[in-house]
Design an enzyme around this catalytic site. Sequence first.
Site, short mmCIF file in Angstrom:
data_model
loop_
_atom_site.label_atom_id
_atom_site.label_comp_id
_atom_site.label_asym_id
_atom_site.label_seq_id
_atom_site.Cartn_x
_atom_site.Cartn_y
_atom_site.Cartn_z
N HIS A 7 45.10 30.53 50.84
CA HIS A 7 46.14 31.27 50.16
C HIS A 7 47.18 30.31 49.60
O HIS A 7 47.21 29.14 49.98
CB HIS A 7 46.81 32.29 51.09
CG HIS A 7 47.66 31.68 52.15
ND1 HIS A 7 47.13 31.21 53.33
CD2 HIS A 7 48.99 31.46 52.22
CE1 HIS A 7 48.09 30.73 54.08
NE2 HIS A 7 49.25 30.85 53.43
N GLU A 41 46.96 39.90 45.40
CA GLU A 41 45.56 39.45 45.34
C GLU A 41 45.13 39.29 43.90
O GLU A 41 45.54 40.05 43.03
CB GLU A 41 44.63 40.48 45.97
CG GLU A 41 44.83 40.74 47.43
CD GLU A 41 43.90 41.83 47.91
OE1 GLU A 41 43.05 41.52 48.77
OE2 GLU A 41 44.02 42.97 47.43
N HIS A 64 50.73 21.60 40.43
CA HIS A 64 50.67 22.94 39.84
C HIS A 64 49.50 23.69 40.45
O HIS A 64 48.69 23.13 41.17
CB HIS A 64 50.54 22.86 38.32
CG HIS A 64 49.25 22.29 37.83
ND1 HIS A 64 48.98 20.95 37.82
CD2 HIS A 64 48.14 22.89 37.34
CE1 HIS A 64 47.76 20.74 37.33
NE2 HIS A 64 47.23 21.90 37.05
N GLU A 110 48.77 27.17 35.71
CA GLU A 110 47.82 26.88 34.63
C GLU A 110 46.75 27.95 34.62
O GLU A 110 46.27 28.38 35.67
CB GLU A 110 47.17 25.51 34.88
CG GLU A 110 46.05 25.18 33.91
CD GLU A 110 45.27 23.93 34.30
OE1 GLU A 110 44.34 23.58 33.55
OE2 GLU A 110 45.57 23.32 35.35
#
Length: 144
Positions: A7, A41, A64, A110
Amino acid sequence: MLTGLNHLTLAVRELERSIGFYRDILGFRLAAQWNTGAYLELGELWLCLSLDDCVEPSLADYTHYAFSISAAAFGTFTDKLRSVGVAEWKDNRSEGDSFYFLDPDGHKLEAHVGSLASRLDHCRERPYAGMQIFDGREVLTDTH
């Protein structure tokens, strides 16, 4: 032994603003929310937003978080983000389409078309200086 990304937890200054960004603009599903945080999620990705009004993410480094996107959806996605005024922090100079943007708290994100396999295929043709590719077949080395 580690098996993959479990996560991401991001510190945010305004919880509702950040939930709206990830849910309404990026397409995450809100799974849970509480006074100081939320779980969202996206596919197998679990994202935790944690309220921290002292956060000031650095804009000076390259750290990032990259999310996968299909080539077919890339243009529509980037048009949407630009139309709502999402800030861009970098121009793409690597293999595969990429859109580099900031969330409301300045976290660098990104959207990337491609995979590690496609990146390594590209690097076989144009290796980075001093690059070695370990692919189980042979070690490919750039001598530049």
